[in-house]
Scaffold this active site. Structure first.
Site, short mmCIF file in Angstrom:
data_model
loop_
_atom_site.label_atom_id
_atom_site.label_comp_id
_atom_site.label_asym_id
_atom_site.label_seq_id
_atom_site.Cartn_x
_atom_site.Cartn_y
_atom_site.Cartn_z
CD GLU A 258 15.82 -2.11 -20.01
OE1 GLU A 258 15.21 -2.03 -21.15
OE2 GLU A 258 15.97 -3.27 -19.51
NE ARG A 297 19.39 -2.59 -2.77
CZ ARG A 297 20.69 -2.52 -2.73
NH1 ARG A 297 21.33 -2.09 -1.86
NH2 ARG A 297 21.15 -3.32 -3.71
CE1 TYR A 301 17.39 -8.51 -3.43
CE2 TYR A 301 17.51 -6.30 -2.84
CZ TYR A 301 16.99 -7.45 -3.44
OH TYR A 301 15.92 -7.08 -4.17
CB CYS A 327 7.23 -6.61 16.10
SG CYS A 327 7.23 -8.13 17.11
N1 LLP Z 1 16.25 -3.71 -16.96
C1 LLP Z 1 15.39 -4.90 -16.65
C2 LLP Z 1 14.86 -5.77 -17.64
C3 LLP Z 1 15.43 -5.20 -15.25
O1 LLP Z 1 14.93 -6.45 -14.76
C4 LLP Z 1 16.24 -4.37 -14.27
C5 LLP Z 1 16.30 -4.64 -12.78
C6 LLP Z 1 16.75 -3.21 -14.68
C7 LLP Z 1 16.78 -3.17 -15.98
C8 LLP Z 1 17.41 -2.25 -13.98
O2 LLP Z 1 18.63 -2.98 -13.09
P1 LLP Z 1 19.50 -2.06 -12.23
O3 LLP Z 1 20.46 -1.28 -13.36
O4 LLP Z 1 18.76 -1.07 -11.40
O5 LLP Z 1 20.35 -2.78 -11.49
N2 LLP Z 1 15.60 -5.02 -5.90
C9 LLP Z 1 17.07 -5.18 -6.27
C10 LLP Z 1 17.25 -5.22 -7.73
C11 LLP Z 1 16.47 -5.90 -8.56
C12 LLP Z 1 16.19 -5.21 -10.00
C13 LLP Z 1 15.17 -6.19 -10.97
N3 LLP Z 1 15.31 -5.58 -12.26
C14 LLP Z 1 18.25 -4.37 -5.51
O6 LLP Z 1 17.56 -3.67 -4.37
O7 LLP Z 1 19.09 -4.54 -5.49
#
Ligand code: LLP
Length: 408
Positions: A258, A297, A301, A327
């Site tokens: 996923e 980001r 983070y 700002c």
């Molecule tokens: N599945 C579920 C249930 C999730 O909550 C997430 C991400 C993913 C899959 C996908 O995760 P990925 O493969 O993209 O790492 N805004 C943060 C990332 C937060 C992701 C939240 N859930 C960033 O910019 O790094």
């Protein structure tokens, strides 16, 4: 590397035609990443990473399914052509729009909290569900994206699984799958730990489980010297786990992955124009027209995004800080964890130069805001030689459109 396959001439033309800041996506990279994951039975794109409709349509054409986390994401998936049984809905609570949606559409749900059991059973008696289990540990590129362990609000606590199975049974629901997602931008070591935890949970739910979902969280190399994630190794390990489980359970299991970031992050760049340079004390600044409203980001983070200046790849570099127009002191693209400003080695920039901020296909446009009343930027999709606008830039009128004016 990655989105740099977009050549300078095209980037200049796009900036001229559509203005900056501008998100530019390249489909080739997404296709390539999907191919890497074909060892899984189902590739389920976590569409929170990027919900651009044209991008989604394109992803759909590759046979990829989606994971949605809100009624809004399901709506966009439908608009992009996904049908009910290609969509899973993963959430830790049902808000009212979410439940209403499930009343009208038969979409598979992945439950992350106990109270959802009766709420769902009330509208879809006898249905299949999967359970998102919090395995008691998590990991991510930052603690804000760690989705496991007691400090994470996500998932059903692993030790409660036996009582939750009783509760789902009492409510008349059938648990057909176990899902674990421990965090985002994790690493091989931690993602591997999920295999044992998921196997243990699947054995507890052995009576009815037919699907295992490994979650997302696969990292990408944001820094030029980072080694890409070994997807083949990851896939082989999971296939081994699945084979063992199939032997124990005596039935075949569907194995899902996923990812959000892994599929789309490297496919996108943010084009932004240099509008000024200045020196404060001993720090040299490059001031650009993109801000954390376009890419949050780094501010959120301390995330690293590679930056290049169009047409200046071969020039000598010096340490400079890249900052935006908001700002707000946090509006700096070159910062580390805790908001510490980190000058970056870059060629000397001049007003009018174009900067590329790389690897922004995931969690940039989808986390965009209107802070400082700035319009959300336009998006362009490049497919082969064709570059097309897939989201127009917001206008000042868009910014006021939902407000109700009380003043005469
Ligand atoms: N599945 C579920 C249930 C999730 O909550 C997430 C991400 C993913 C899959 C996908 O995760 P990925 O493969 O993209 O790492 N805004 C943060 C990332 C937060 C992701 C939240 N859930 C960033 O910019 O790094």
């Amino acid at each position: 590397m990655k989105s740099r396959s977009l050549n300078d001439k095209l980037l200049q033309e796009l900036a001229g035609q559509y203005g900056t800041p501008l998100y530019v996506y390249h489909t080739d990279i997404i296709r390539n990443r999907v191919e890497h994951l074909r060892g899984f039975d189902v590739i389920r794109y976590a569409l929170k990473a990027n919900t651009n409709l044209s991008l989604l349509k394109w992803i759909h054409s590759l046979g990829v399914k989606v994971d949605a986390v809100s009624a809004g994401e399901v709506y966009k998936a439908f608009k992009a052509g996904f049908v009910e049984d290609e969509i899973a809905f993963t959430t830790d609570l049902f808000d009212h729009p979410g439940l209403e949606l499930l009343e009208h559409h038969d979409i598979h749900v992945n439950l992350g909290s106990p109270d959802m059991i009766e709420q769902y059973a009330a509208i879809r008696p006898g249905h299949d569900v999967t359970l998102r289990i919090n395995p008691g540990f998590g990991h991510g590129h930052h603690r804000k994206v760690n989705t496991g362990g007691p400090d994470s609000k996500h998932g059903i606590w692993h030790e409660q699984l036996p009582s939750i199975l009783k509760r789902t049974g009492d409510a008349g629901l059938k648990v057909t799958g176990i899902h674990m997602h421990i965090g985002s931008g994790s690493d091989f070591k931690h993602l591997s730990r999920v295999r044992a935890a998921l196997s243990a949970a699947a054995r507890i739910a052995a009576d009815s489980v037919t699907t295992i979902s490994t979650g997302g969280g696969l990292p990408i190399p944001y820094r030029p010297d980072e080694i890409p994630f070994d997807v083949e190794h990851f896939t082989n390990d999971w296939q081994e786990t699945r084979t063992e489980l199939q032997r124990t359970l005596g039935r075949s299991l569907v194995m899902e992955v996923e990812p959000g970031r892994y599929l789309v992050a490297e496919a996108g760049l943010l084009l932004t124009e240099v509008r000024g340079t200045k020196t404060s004390g001993n720090v040299d600044y490059i001031l650009v027209d993109a801000g954390f409203d376009n890419l949050i980001r780094p501010a959120m983070y301390g995330a690293y995004h590679h930056i290049s200046i169009v047409g200046r790849d071969d020039q000598p570099t010096r340490p400079q800080v890249v900052a935006g127009p908001l700002c707000e002191s946090a509006d700096v693209f070159t910062q580390g964890q805790g908001g510490v400003v980190e000058p970056r080695e870059l060629p000397t920039a001049r007003v009018g130069d174009l900067l590329c901020i790389h690897d922004v296909g995931a969690y940039a446009a989808s986390m965009a805001s209107n802070y400082n009343t700035r319009p959300v930027a336009a998006e362009v999709l490049v497919e082969g030689d064709a570059a097309r606008l897939v989201r127009r830039r917001q206008t000042p009128d868009d910014l006021a459109a939902q407000e109700v004016e009380l003043l005469e």
